[in-house]
Scaffold this motif. Structure first.
Motif, PDB file in Angstrom:
ATOM      1  N   ALA A 128     -28.826 -38.769  67.914  1.00 53.87           N
ATOM      2  CA  ALA A 128     -27.719 -38.454  66.999  1.00 53.87           C
ATOM      3  C   ALA A 128     -28.254 -37.988  65.653  1.00 53.87           C
ATOM      4  O   ALA A 128     -27.741 -37.021  65.073  1.00 53.87           O
ATOM      5  CB  ALA A 128     -26.810 -39.671  66.827  1.00 53.87           C
ATOM      6  N   GLU A 129     -29.292 -38.639  65.181  1.00 52.55           N
ATOM      7  CA  GLU A 129     -29.925 -38.250  63.911  1.00 52.55           C
ATOM      8  C   GLU A 129     -30.457 -36.817  63.993  1.00 52.55           C
ATOM      9  O   GLU A 129     -30.237 -36.000  63.091  1.00 52.55           O
ATOM     10  CB  GLU A 129     -31.061 -39.219  63.583  1.00 52.55           C
ATOM     11  N   ARG A 130     -31.155 -36.511  65.080  1.00 54.27           N
ATOM     12  CA  ARG A 130     -31.715 -35.162  65.241  1.00 54.27           C
ATOM     13  C   ARG A 130     -30.619 -34.116  65.358  1.00 54.27           C
ATOM     14  O   ARG A 130     -30.703 -33.029  64.775  1.00 54.27           O
ATOM     15  CB  ARG A 130     -32.640 -35.113  66.457  1.00 54.27           C
ATOM     16  N   LEU A 131     -29.553 -34.433  66.103  1.00 54.63           N
ATOM     17  CA  LEU A 131     -28.451 -33.490  66.256  1.00 54.63           C
ATOM     18  C   LEU A 131     -27.736 -33.284  64.921  1.00 54.63           C
ATOM     19  O   LEU A 131     -27.374 -32.158  64.578  1.00 54.63           O
ATOM     20  CB  LEU A 131     -27.467 -33.977  67.321  1.00 54.63           C
ATOM     21  N   TRP A 132     -27.546 -34.339  64.144  1.00 59.08           N
ATOM     22  CA  TRP A 132     -26.912 -34.231  62.825  1.00 59.08           C
ATOM     23  C   TRP A 132     -27.729 -33.298  61.937  1.00 59.08           C
ATOM     24  O   TRP A 132     -27.175 -32.382  61.327  1.00 59.08           O
ATOM     25  CB  TRP A 132     -26.779 -35.622  62.201  1.00 59.08           C
ATOM     26  N   ARG A 133     -29.041 -33.524  61.883  1.00 57.28           N
ATOM     27  CA  ARG A 133     -29.901 -32.671  61.047  1.00 57.28           C
ATOM     28  C   ARG A 133     -29.835 -31.214  61.497  1.00 57.28           C
ATOM     29  O   ARG A 133     -29.738 -30.297  60.682  1.00 57.28           O
ATOM     30  CB  ARG A 133     -31.342 -33.149  61.081  1.00 57.28           C
ATOM     31  N   LEU A 134     -29.914 -30.994  62.797  1.00 58.13           N
ATOM     32  CA  LEU A 134     -29.871 -29.638  63.333  1.00 58.13           C
ATOM     33  C   LEU A 134     -28.535 -28.973  63.002  1.00 58.13           C
ATOM     34  O   LEU A 134     -28.500 -27.827  62.550  1.00 58.13           O
ATOM     35  CB  LEU A 134     -30.090 -29.658  64.847  1.00 58.13           C
ATOM     36  N   ALA A 135     -27.431 -29.682  63.211  1.00 55.29           N
ATOM     37  CA  ALA A 135     -26.101 -29.110  62.968  1.00 55.29           C
ATOM     38  C   ALA A 135     -25.890 -28.792  61.491  1.00 55.29           C
ATOM     39  O   ALA A 135     -25.294 -27.761  61.154  1.00 55.29           O
ATOM     40  CB  ALA A 135     -25.023 -30.066  63.479  1.00 55.29           C
ATOM     41  N   VAL A 136     -26.387 -29.648  60.612  1.00 51.68           N
ATOM     42  CA  VAL A 136     -26.276 -29.371  59.183  1.00 51.68           C
ATOM     43  C   VAL A 136     -27.190 -28.197  58.815  1.00 51.68           C
ATOM     44  O   VAL A 136     -26.768 -27.270  58.112  1.00 51.68           O
ATOM     45  CB  VAL A 136     -26.588 -30.633  58.343  1.00 51.68           C
ATOM     46  N   THR A 145     -21.410 -33.683  55.551  1.00 50.84           N
ATOM     47  CA  THR A 145     -20.960 -34.470  56.708  1.00 50.84           C
ATOM     48  C   THR A 145     -21.818 -35.725  56.832  1.00 50.84           C
ATOM     49  O   THR A 145     -23.039 -35.637  56.941  1.00 50.84           O
ATOM     50  CB  THR A 145     -21.071 -33.648  58.006  1.00 50.84           C
ATOM     51  N   PRO A 146     -21.178 -36.899  56.812  1.00 44.04           N
ATOM     52  CA  PRO A 146     -21.960 -38.131  56.955  1.00 44.04           C
ATOM     53  C   PRO A 146     -22.629 -38.215  58.334  1.00 44.04           C
ATOM     54  O   PRO A 146     -22.064 -37.777  59.335  1.00 44.04           O
ATOM     55  CB  PRO A 146     -20.916 -39.242  56.809  1.00 44.04           C
ATOM     56  N   ARG A 147     -23.794 -38.762  58.354  1.00 47.81           N
ATOM     57  CA  ARG A 147     -24.523 -38.995  59.606  1.00 47.81           C
ATOM     58  C   ARG A 147     -23.680 -39.823  60.574  1.00 47.81           C
ATOM     59  O   ARG A 147     -23.739 -39.654  61.786  1.00 47.81           O
ATOM     60  CB  ARG A 147     -25.835 -39.713  59.291  1.00 47.81           C
ATOM     61  N   LEU A 148     -22.864 -40.710  60.006  1.00 50.60           N
ATOM     62  CA  LEU A 148     -21.988 -41.574  60.816  1.00 50.60           C
ATOM     63  C   LEU A 148     -21.104 -40.762  61.757  1.00 50.60           C
ATOM     64  O   LEU A 148     -20.816 -41.202  62.870  1.00 50.60           O
ATOM     65  CB  LEU A 148     -21.132 -42.449  59.903  1.00 50.60           C
ATOM     66  N   VAL A 149     -20.686 -39.578  61.333  1.00 53.65           N
ATOM     67  CA  VAL A 149     -19.817 -38.744  62.167  1.00 53.65           C
ATOM     68  C   VAL A 149     -20.494 -38.438  63.503  1.00 53.65           C
ATOM     69  O   VAL A 149     -19.900 -38.587  64.569  1.00 53.65           O
ATOM     70  CB  VAL A 149     -19.440 -37.445  61.415  1.00 53.65           C
ATOM     71  N   VAL A 150     -21.745 -38.023  63.456  1.00 56.60           N
ATOM     72  CA  VAL A 150     -22.453 -37.683  64.694  1.00 56.60           C
ATOM     73  C   VAL A 150     -22.777 -38.956  65.478  1.00 56.60           C
ATOM     74  O   VAL A 150     -22.727 -38.963  66.706  1.00 56.60           O
ATOM     75  CB  VAL A 150     -23.703 -36.830  64.405  1.00 56.60           C
TER      76      VAL A 150
END
Length: 193
Positions: A128-136, A145-150
């Motif tokens: 989830a952390e990696r996907l959040w970083r990639l999406a941002v 977007t908070p990391r919590l969302v992902v």
């Protein structure tokens, strides 16, 4: 020389456990049966693994390493251009991996214990952390977007994966998996630029 032999024995034990899980199911994959399949005396199996749960944990770690490599290739080979593509870049390799490795499905969805739960949760959080970083970074999600969302999207997706693979253990229920994709994508779209 002795150390190499130990590594080879551990791999033989894990390979035997995986084979028994795939062919005969969880209940049949006892330490005694694993030792017999590996050609290793049961006492020697206990030298490397104190109990069945340690074998399960080491086997799931091995699966997580392989699964992580497959997902990393999907996420970074050709960066996704949309949120749906990002979701698919995670879901597709996971589904393919689970379908190719019934022993992983057995441990991941069917026979969880606190150790396996923790390993799977840590994997999900890392992914989830990696996907959040990639999406941002790819501007698929707004920068604030908070990391919590992902993380929440992963929680929802993981629960639906559980339902899909408990419903149809060998392949996962395609309809439920499609709904997981739709649900996670729709939720993440709320945070799209």
């Amino acid at each position: 020389m002795l150390q190499r032999r130990g590594v080879e024995r551990v791999q033989a034990i894990l390979d035997a456990a995986e084979h028994l899980l795939e062919t005969d199911g969880y209940e049949a994959a006892t330490l005694k049966a694993i030792g017999q399949r590996a050609g290793i005396p049961t006492a020697s199996v206990y030298h490397y693994f104190a109990d069945r749960f340690q074998v399960d944990a080491e086997l799931i770690r091995r699966h997580i390493d392989h699964l992580d490599q497959h997902i990393d290739t999907g996420l970074h080979g050709d960066p996704p251009a949309s949120l749906r593509a990002a979701v698919d870049a995670v879901v597709d390799p996971m589904v393919a991996y689970f379908r190719a490795h019934p022993s992983c499905v057995e441990l991941w969805f069917g026979r969880r214990n606190p150790t396996l739960d923790e390993l799977v949760r840590a994997f999900d959080e890392s992914l989830a952390e990696r996907l959040w970083r990639l999406a941002v970074d790819q501007e698929l999600l707004r920068a604030e977007t908070p990391r919590l969302v992902v993380q929440l999207a992963f929680e929802a997706g993981s629960r639906l994966f559980d339902v899909a693979f408990r419903s149809t253990p060998t392949t996962g229920d395609d309809m439920i998996l499609d709904e997981a994709r739709r649900l996670v994508t729709a939720y993440l779209q709320l945070y799209a630029p």
